[in-house]
Design a protein around this motif. Structure first.
Motif, mmCIF file in Angstrom:
data_model
loop_
_atom_site.group_PDB
_atom_site.id
_atom_site.type_symbol
_atom_site.label_atom_id
_atom_site.label_comp_id
_atom_site.label_asym_id
_atom_site.label_seq_id
_atom_site.Cartn_x
_atom_site.Cartn_y
_atom_site.Cartn_z
ATOM 1 N N THR A 200 -14.031 -3.048 115.922
ATOM 2 C CA THR A 200 -14.744 -2.923 114.651
ATOM 3 C C THR A 200 -13.869 -2.281 113.587
ATOM 4 N N VAL A 201 -13.243 -1.162 113.929
ATOM 5 C CA VAL A 201 -12.386 -0.473 112.966
ATOM 6 C C VAL A 201 -11.153 -1.311 112.645
ATOM 7 N N ASN A 202 -10.642 -2.023 113.639
ATOM 8 C CA ASN A 202 -9.449 -2.840 113.441
ATOM 9 C C ASN A 202 -9.717 -3.994 112.478
ATOM 10 N N VAL A 203 -10.946 -4.468 112.433
ATOM 11 C CA VAL A 203 -11.325 -5.506 111.470
ATOM 12 C C VAL A 203 -11.724 -4.889 110.132
ATOM 13 N N PHE A 204 -12.387 -3.734 110.198
ATOM 14 C CA PHE A 204 -12.911 -3.113 108.980
ATOM 15 C C PHE A 204 -11.799 -2.579 108.079
ATOM 16 N N PHE A 207 -10.090 -5.182 105.706
ATOM 17 C CA PHE A 207 -11.040 -5.616 104.687
ATOM 18 C C PHE A 207 -11.302 -4.505 103.669
ATOM 19 N N LEU A 208 -11.400 -3.270 104.143
ATOM 20 C CA LEU A 208 -11.593 -2.155 103.226
ATOM 21 C C LEU A 208 -10.376 -1.966 102.330
ATOM 22 N N TRP A 209 -9.173 -2.098 102.916
ATOM 23 C CA TRP A 209 -7.955 -2.005 102.116
ATOM 24 C C TRP A 209 -7.935 -3.069 101.027
ATOM 25 N N MET A 210 -8.310 -4.302 101.372
ATOM 26 C CA MET A 210 -8.321 -5.386 100.399
ATOM 27 C C MET A 210 -9.358 -5.130 99.304
ATOM 28 N N VAL A 227 -3.961 4.336 100.738
ATOM 29 C CA VAL A 227 -3.087 5.007 101.701
ATOM 30 C C VAL A 227 -3.913 5.636 102.816
ATOM 31 N N SER A 228 -5.052 6.199 102.474
ATOM 32 C CA SER A 228 -5.910 6.828 103.484
ATOM 33 C C SER A 228 -6.405 5.804 104.499
ATOM 34 N N VAL A 229 -6.812 4.632 104.007
ATOM 35 C CA VAL A 229 -7.272 3.580 104.918
ATOM 36 C C VAL A 229 -6.144 3.130 105.832
ATOM 37 N N LEU A 230 -4.964 2.926 105.260
ATOM 38 C CA LEU A 230 -3.812 2.495 106.062
ATOM 39 C C LEU A 230 -3.409 3.565 107.070
ATOM 40 N N LEU A 231 -3.575 4.838 106.706
ATOM 41 C CA LEU A 231 -3.255 5.925 107.631
ATOM 42 C C LEU A 231 -4.200 5.917 108.827
ATOM 43 N N VAL A 232 -5.487 5.744 108.550
ATOM 44 C CA VAL A 232 -6.463 5.666 109.644
ATOM 45 C C VAL A 232 -6.164 4.469 110.539
ATOM 46 N N TRP A 233 -5.843 3.348 109.923
ATOM 47 C CA TRP A 233 -5.514 2.133 110.675
ATOM 48 C C TRP A 233 -4.273 2.351 111.540
#
Length: 254
Positions: A200-204, A207-210, A227-233
């Motif tokens: 779920t997170v790997n897909v989310f 999409f959230l970054w985009m 950057v925060s989203v990419l860091l979590v990813w």
């Protein structure tokens, strides 16, 4: 009988290209719409309106969300406790139903804690009054107390239902020790739930970054949210890969 020469890659490639084309068209349309909205200064007045709304809601957000979510926690906990107290030791459906209700308690208490931190961030960032910011901090502390107690009561009742799980929720290594005393079925359930959460997170995240990238054309959100989203990813992916490598290394040992 002849074997099909179609490889899995060739089977999946058309569908992948179709979704890639749809995503490109969608991104193109969203990009044009974002440019139009930016020219109309829609982002400016939406941002101002959202900030004003959040500053009004923030002082009341923690008390209202806590009352609603912790009220749900209390109702489900009492229902689970009542089911277990009336259990005759033979009907397996009663403990299972009690366990489902305790899962609701954990879910709602976790959501209450997340909303507490959200409204605290709103108060710190957007509210200029020091007194109101301190008030929200006090509300956070008062809300976290019943949140922690709800999770403690949940673990305590689970320990009563499963006497082998004699672990305190306040133990700093609670999750590791809890996993160690789980049986194979429970570990398999944890593994399936963890993998579903990972997917779920790997897909989310992308999409959230985009979405944040397109919103940056309209709203002055800056680079930090992306950057925060990419860091979590990155933490998710790297920790998963390193854990797979560690487990493979352990398996290879004689």
């Amino acid at each position: 009988m002849k074997r099909s020469k179609t490889t899995p890659n060739r089977k999946a490639l058309p569908k992948f290209l179709k979704w890639l084309l749809i995503s490109a068209v969608f991104g193109f349309c969203v990009g044009i719409a974002s440019g139009i909205l930016d020219d109309l200064d829609v982002g400016v007045w939406l941002t101002d309106g959202l900030i004003r709304l959040l500053t009004v809601i923030a002082p009341w957000g923690i008390p209202i969300s806590s009352v609603v979510l912790l009220g749900i926690c209390l109702w489900h906990y009492r229902s689970a406790k009542s089911l277990f107290d009336r259990w005759d030791g033979e009907d397996d459906s009663a403990p299972e139903e009690a366990d489902r209700k305790l899962n609701v308690v954990v879910l709602c208490s976790t959501l209450a804690m997340i909303l507490d931190f959200f409204f605290l961030a709103v108060g710190v960032v957007y509210i200029d009054s020091v007194l109101q910011s301190l008030l929200i901090m006090g509300e956070l502390v008062l809300s976290l107390i019943p949140v922690i107690l709800a999770q403690q009561k949940t673990v305590d009742l689970t320990r009563r239902m499963n006497p082998e799980k004699q672990i305190s929720v306040y133990d700093t290594k609670f999750q590791e020790k809890w996993y160690e005393v789980c049986d194979e079925a429970e570990r398999a359930q944890i593994g399936q739930a963890s993998f579903r959460a990972f997917r779920t997170v790997n897909v989310f995240c992308p999409f959230l970054w985009m979405a944040l990238l397109f919103l940056s054309f309209v709203f002055p959100i800056g680079l930090m949210p992306m950057v925060s989203v990419l860091l979590v990813w990155a933490v998710l992916e790297v920790s998963y890969i390193f854990e797979c490598m560690r487990l493979a290394k352990q398996k290879a040992r004689p």
